[in-house]
Design a protein around this motif. Structure first.
Motif, PDB file in Angstrom:
ATOM      1  N   PHE A 203       0.851  -1.163   0.105  1.00  0.00           N
ATOM      2  CA  PHE A 203       0.034  -0.040  -0.043  1.00  0.00           C
ATOM      3  C   PHE A 203       0.886   1.272  -0.196  1.00  0.00           C
ATOM      4  CE2 PHE A 203      -2.917  -3.033   1.926  1.00  0.00           C
ATOM      5  CZ  PHE A 203      -4.116  -2.961   1.042  1.00  0.00           C
ATOM      6  N   SER A 204       2.131   1.241   0.259  1.00  0.00           N
ATOM      7  CA  SER A 204       2.967   2.169   0.215  1.00  0.00           C
ATOM      8  C   SER A 204       4.396   1.912  -0.089  1.00  0.00           C
ATOM      9  CB  SER A 204       3.043   2.592   1.849  1.00  0.00           C
ATOM     10  OG  SER A 204       4.060   1.724   2.313  1.00  0.00           O
ATOM     11  N   VAL A 205       5.418   3.193  -0.299  1.00  0.00           N
ATOM     12  CA  VAL A 205       6.497   2.653  -0.937  1.00  0.00           C
ATOM     13  C   VAL A 205       7.518   1.928   0.216  1.00  0.00           C
ATOM     14  CG1 VAL A 205       8.661   3.776  -1.382  1.00  0.00           C
ATOM     15  CG2 VAL A 205       6.534   5.031  -2.220  1.00  0.00           C
ATOM     16  N   ASP A 206       7.054   2.215   1.337  1.00  0.00           N
ATOM     17  CA  ASP A 206       7.686   1.490   2.400  1.00  0.00           C
ATOM     18  C   ASP A 206       7.107  -0.005   2.507  1.00  0.00           C
ATOM     19  OD1 ASP A 206       9.569   1.068   4.883  1.00  0.00           O
ATOM     20  OD2 ASP A 206       7.563   0.754   5.640  1.00  0.00           O
ATOM     21  N   ASP A 207       6.012  -0.315   2.152  1.00  0.00           N
ATOM     22  CA  ASP A 207       5.463  -1.654   2.107  1.00  0.00           C
ATOM     23  C   ASP A 207       6.447  -2.278   0.916  1.00  0.00           C
ATOM     24  OD1 ASP A 207       3.773  -1.175   3.963  1.00  0.00           O
ATOM     25  OD2 ASP A 207       2.084  -0.953   2.548  1.00  0.00           O
ATOM     26  N   ALA A 208       6.361  -1.918  -0.353  1.00  0.00           N
ATOM     27  CA  ALA A 208       7.183  -2.261  -1.404  1.00  0.00           C
ATOM     28  C   ALA A 208       8.365  -2.518  -1.059  1.00  0.00           C
ATOM     29  CB  ALA A 208       6.855  -1.504  -2.498  1.00  0.00           C
ATOM     30  N   ARG A 209       9.248  -1.655  -0.237  1.00  0.00           N
ATOM     31  CA  ARG A 209      10.475  -2.010  -0.087  1.00  0.00           C
ATOM     32  C   ARG A 209      10.860  -3.165   0.741  1.00  0.00           C
ATOM     33  NH1 ARG A 209      13.169  -1.197   4.312  1.00  0.00           N
ATOM     34  NH2 ARG A 209      11.594   0.076   5.124  1.00  0.00           N
ATOM     35  N   ARG A 210       9.998  -3.171   1.952  1.00  0.00           N
ATOM     36  CA  ARG A 210      10.057  -4.275   2.832  1.00  0.00           C
ATOM     37  C   ARG A 210       9.625  -5.624   2.048  1.00  0.00           C
ATOM     38  NH1 ARG A 210       6.641  -4.730   6.673  1.00  0.00           N
ATOM     39  NH2 ARG A 210       5.112  -3.143   5.985  1.00  0.00           N
ATOM     40  N   CYS A 211       8.525  -5.668   1.149  1.00  0.00           N
ATOM     41  CA  CYS A 211       8.227  -6.671   0.427  1.00  0.00           C
ATOM     42  C   CYS A 211       9.299  -7.470  -0.402  1.00  0.00           C
ATOM     43  CB  CYS A 211       6.971  -6.468  -0.393  1.00  0.00           C
ATOM     44  SG  CYS A 211       6.568  -7.978  -1.407  1.00  0.00           S
ATOM     45  N   MET A 212       9.824  -6.412  -1.105  1.00  0.00           N
ATOM     46  CA  MET A 212      11.069  -6.817  -1.800  1.00  0.00           C
ATOM     47  C   MET A 212      12.232  -7.419  -1.030  1.00  0.00           C
ATOM     48  SD  MET A 212      11.278  -3.956  -5.053  1.00  0.00           S
ATOM     49  CE  MET A 212      10.738  -2.477  -3.994  1.00  0.00           C
ATOM     50  N   GLU A 213      12.700  -6.475   0.080  1.00  0.00           N
ATOM     51  CA  GLU A 213      13.486  -7.221   1.001  1.00  0.00           C
ATOM     52  C   GLU A 213      13.218  -8.748   1.518  1.00  0.00           C
ATOM     53  OE1 GLU A 213      14.115  -4.191   3.799  1.00  0.00           O
ATOM     54  OE2 GLU A 213      15.275  -2.893   2.551  1.00  0.00           O
ATOM     55  N   ILE A 214      12.129  -8.967   1.910  1.00  0.00           N
ATOM     56  CA  ILE A 214      11.589 -10.270   2.533  1.00  0.00           C
ATOM     57  C   ILE A 214      11.397 -11.162   1.623  1.00  0.00           C
ATOM     58  CG2 ILE A 214       9.919 -11.128   3.984  1.00  0.00           C
ATOM     59  CD1 ILE A 214       9.258  -8.527   5.515  1.00  0.00           C
ATOM     60  N   SER A 215      10.765 -11.047   0.492  1.00  0.00           N
ATOM     61  CA  SER A 215      10.552 -11.969  -0.497  1.00  0.00           C
ATOM     62  C   SER A 215      11.855 -12.168  -1.324  1.00  0.00           C
ATOM     63  CB  SER A 215       9.364 -11.636  -1.090  1.00  0.00           C
ATOM     64  OG  SER A 215       9.485 -10.636  -2.275  1.00  0.00           O
ATOM     65  N   GLY A 216      12.384 -11.235  -1.831  1.00  0.00           N
ATOM     66  CA  GLY A 216      13.271 -11.608  -2.532  1.00  0.00           C
ATOM     67  C   GLY A 216      12.685 -11.629  -4.052  1.00  0.00           C
ATOM     68  N   CYS A 217      11.655 -11.050  -4.330  1.00  0.00           N
ATOM     69  CA  CYS A 217      10.998 -11.253  -5.493  1.00  0.00           C
ATOM     70  C   CYS A 217      11.429 -10.459  -6.598  1.00  0.00           C
ATOM     71  CB  CYS A 217       9.624 -10.561  -5.366  1.00  0.00           C
ATOM     72  SG  CYS A 217       9.418  -8.750  -5.037  1.00  0.00           S
ATOM     73  N   ASP A 218      11.433 -10.819  -7.984  1.00  0.00           N
ATOM     74  CA  ASP A 218      11.991 -10.116  -8.945  1.00  0.00           C
ATOM     75  C   ASP A 218      11.269  -9.046  -9.302  1.00  0.00           C
ATOM     76  OD1 ASP A 218      13.891 -12.255  -9.915  1.00  0.00           O
ATOM     77  OD2 ASP A 218      12.013 -13.601  -9.683  1.00  0.00           O
ATOM     78  N   ARG A 219       9.699  -9.075  -9.082  1.00  0.00           N
ATOM     79  CA  ARG A 219       8.735  -8.101  -9.590  1.00  0.00           C
ATOM     80  C   ARG A 219       7.602  -8.002  -8.609  1.00  0.00           C
ATOM     81  NH1 ARG A 219       8.270 -11.164 -15.252  1.00  0.00           N
ATOM     82  NH2 ARG A 219      10.316 -10.652 -15.836  1.00  0.00           N
ATOM     83  N   ILE A 220       6.819  -6.766  -8.505  1.00  0.00           N
ATOM     84  CA  ILE A 220       5.782  -6.835  -7.672  1.00  0.00           C
ATOM     85  C   ILE A 220       4.478  -6.408  -8.508  1.00  0.00           C
ATOM     86  CG2 ILE A 220       7.080  -6.101  -5.480  1.00  0.00           C
ATOM     87  CD1 ILE A 220       6.309  -3.264  -6.066  1.00  0.00           C
TER      88      ILE A 220
END
Length: 314
Positions: A203-220
């Motif tokens: 829902f936010s820039v911080d959410d996106a950052r944490r999601c990428m860090e935790i999941s190691g995802c390639d895309r969101i």
């Protein structure tokens, strides 16, 4: 970072895709699902859901649009994937994540997560008709009742020939209740060799950052977050600050004006109110405004209310 605009049944139609991709930041859109039962559907069904097919499967802003199919009959899904590709879809997406009771009761969506073998069969058959130069993607949840098959389901999708997988980081039973279990996406990513897109609670820039860090995802992939803050994709990419309430009011007015003629008097006010329910997640002003407009039934009344709100904050 590639950002996909998520499909949302009854919400993310072609009008909304047009508006949000014009705001910017989205690299791909996936349509609302087309339900496949036992027939090869005619082209008009696809074009009605995705008028972007008339524009080389792109929104007016140039963002690619991919048709999503939902069903459990592998042969029939393959026939319809072939049809969608033949009329210009930017690849095919398979829905294995829809939590709706009606869909699951009819053996579609998330209920298929109970059977990795079925996922494998469907993806394999669809892969046979989707050329290598067209992307075949699939969206899953972490499971139906629990997460015990999460990794096996993802492996089935990858091994059957999908090019990409998107993972909504909850089970069907968890619905949309927080939190999203992004660490499970990391577990999945460690076991497959295709790109993984993370979805859920961004829902936010911080959410996106944490999601990428935790999941190691390639895309969101974002859906409700895009409705709450229309330029969220641009903000995540560091190109803009998240929309203010004043900017959102301008976007609401644009939404009123991009609609086609017809039943808009009945349709538009309800869609604006629906949109405000998502916006209030990030903007308290939206909750107040929603109460003010909840009895409005016509487009002109809604436009007048938005104009009044703009004056009140200017």
């Amino acid at each position: 970072m590639q950002i996909t605009l998520a499909p949302m049944e009854g919400v993310m139609d072609h009008h909304m895709r047009q508006l949000l991709t014009a705001v910017g930041g989205y690299d791909l859109c996936v349509t609302e699902f087309i339900r496949v039962v036992d027939l090869r559907l005619p082209a008009k069904v696809y074009r009605r859901l995705s008028p972007e097919l008339y524009n080389n499967s792109k929104t007016t802003s140039g963002t690619p649009v991919r048709i999503q199919l939902l069903g459990q009959n592998a042969h029939c899904l393959a026939q319809n994937a072939d049809k969608a590709i033949s009329i210009g879809s930017d690849g095919i997406d398979l829905n294995f994540g829809c939590p709706a009771k009606t869909v699951n009761k009819n053996k579609g969506g998330a209920v298929l997560l109970k059977s990795p073998e079925t996922l494998y069969e469907i993806v394999r058959e669809v892969r046979k008709v989707v050329p290598e130069f067209h992307t075949l993607s699939a969206k899953i949840r972490l499971g139906y009742d629990d997460k015990s098959l999460a990794i096996e389901n993802a492996q089935a999708v990858a091994e059957a020939g999908a090019d990409e997988i998107a993972v909504h980081a909850r089970t069907k039973e968890e619905g949309y209740r927080p939190p999203a279990h992004w660490h499970w996406i990391a577990k999945i990513k460690d076991t497959i060799d295709i790109p993984v897109t993370a979805n859920g609670d961004i829902f936010s820039v911080d959410d996106a950052r944490r999601c990428m860090e935790i999941s190691g995802c390639d895309r969101i992939m974002i859906g409700r977050g895009a409705l709450a803050t229309p330029n969220l994709a641009q903000a995540i990419k560091g190109l803009e600050e998240p929309n203010s309430w004043a900017e959102i009011l301008v976007i609401l007015k644009k939404y009123l004006f991009i609609q086609t003629m017809g039943d808009q008097e009945k349709y538009l006010p309800s869609r604006i109110k629906q949109w405000l329910t998502f916006m209030k997640l990030q903007h308290p002003q939206a909750a107040v405004f929603l109460q003010q407009v909840r009895k409005i039934k016509t487009t002109q009344e809604m436009l007048a209310a938005i104009n009044k709100e703009q004056l009140s904050i200017s």
